[in-house]
Design a protein around this motif. Structure first.
Motif: not given
Length: 390
Positions: A320-329
């Motif tokens: 969830d952390f990387f989802v919230q940060r926008g690490s991926f598209t």
């Protein structure tokens, strides 16, 4: 509305595989119009790299999304002439051929910059454009071995008789990142001094920066103990607890029920702590072994110490952390949606998200022939018939 920092810049991309394409994808993410030149036929080898979904490589997609694509035969004089026209319409060129290839084609910096003094031209290679090793084949594992990186990694493993196996192309990603930064530096220099530059980036020198501390140690007259960060085993998995500062140890001692070490004469200096590190780590291991990973995270992080569980790439994708940060598209192919990594930096008010479109082989050939090379419909058709373009 967020702007793209490199809007208005055009890049001609002669690169393939990992280092060059990752550099140019970062340029595309930043807003540059990147035109990837691929040979007719097989094209970039990444197009055939698994996983392949309905004929399309998702690895290729990751490194080349957001770019336009032209298929061009650089073995023909007509193809070289077209390449020169495309370069003349560009601000930046990136290539990662073996040194000498672009010179033989008349497309190297010394040739094309004569009429384009403001051009920024980046060459990425294993060992550089000159020198005894310049013509040596250089993939990342070769560079890992030759730079000393593999030696350092193997030397801190217990009972390792051979260097460790290699699966991550560290040198490629490092060189791509340095190339991206160097190109930005050249862009700034051009704005200030009104002149272009030839940027020469090597996998070898990029990789050498990873073992800078060990190069300093190798020049010292005494043996310097290497700081080793070992996993700490809980009863259902492992965690990493890197102890870096004297303050880390002062926090650790009460946590592992060694309050008396706070006043132990041996551990009153950082040098003393380092000298007794083996005993400290052994005590930490004994304290941790009957605790779950979840318990260790709660206790260690709760005390203010750095601590992390070991994760697989699949677990990182769903974090969830990387989802919230926008690490991926997310982008899609013929099979469905999948995630790719965004550039690892963010700006207020500036967009850096990766493009969602992956160009088909030669998809923009006609457009670029007309708009940049200045060819008419008849000329374009003739070049296609003779397989100069595709």
């Amino acid at each position: 509305m967020k702007r793209k920092a490199l809007e208005g810049y055009r890049v001609i991309d002669f690169s393939s595989v990992v280092a060059g394409p990752w550099c140019t994808r970062l340029l595309a993410d930043a807003g540059a119009e990147v035109i990837k030149i691929e040979p007719i036929g097989m094209g970039d080898v990444l197009r055939f790299t698994q996983p392949i979904a309905d004929g399309d490589s998702r690895v290729y997609a990751h490194f080349n999304c957001g770019k336009k694509n032209v298929c061009l035969d650089l073995k023909s004089s007509e193809g070289v002439d077209i390449a020169k026209r495309l370069i003349a319409a560009a601000d930046i060129v990136v290539e990662n051929f073996r040194p000498g290839v672009m010179a033989r084609l008349g497309l190297d910096y010394s040739h094309v910059s004569h009429d384009l003094p403001g051009l920024i031209y980046c060459s990425i290679s294993g060992f550089g454009q000159t020198g005894a090793l310049s013509q040596s084949p250089a993939y990342a594992p070769v560079v890992h071995a030759l730079s000393g990186f593999d030696h350092v990694q193997s030397s801190v493993q217990e009972d390792a008789e051979m260097p460790l196996n290699s699966a991550v192309m560290v040198a490629d990603f490092l060189a791509a990142t340095y190339a991206y930064g160097a190109i930005q530096t050249a862009v700034v220099a051009k704005e200030r001094f009104n002149q272009g530059a030839h940027v020469d980036v090597t996998l070898m020198e990029s990789m050498m920066t990873m073992v800078a501390i060990q190069y300093m140690e190798a020049q010292w007259h005494d043996v310097v103990p290497t700081t080793v960060f070992k996993p700490v085993a809980g009863k259902d998995g492992n965690v990493m607890i890197p102890l870096v500062s004297y303050r880390n140890y002062q926090v650790l001692f009460p946590l592992i029920q060694k309050d008396n070490w706070l006043t132990d004469v041996r551990f009153q200096t950082f040098e003393g702590v380092i000298a007794g590190r083996a005993e400290i780590l052994q005590t930490l291991s004994e304290w941790a072994r009957d605790k779950t990973v979840a318990e260790l995270l709660t206790l260690v992080q709760g005390a203010g110490l750095p601590c992390a569980r070991y994760k697989s790439p699949g677990q990182v994708l769903d974090d969830d952390f990387f989802v919230q940060r926008g690490s991926f598209t997310e982008i899609s192919d013929g099979v469905g949606a999948f995630k790719i990594i965004n550039a690892p930096f963010q700006f207020d008010g500036i967009d850096r998200e990766a493009g969602s479109v992956v160009a088909r082989s030669g998809e923009h050939t006609d457009e670029m022939m007309k708009n940049l090379a200045g060819l008419n419909t008849t000329e374009i058709a003739g070049l296609r018939d003779t397989k100069v373009i595709a």
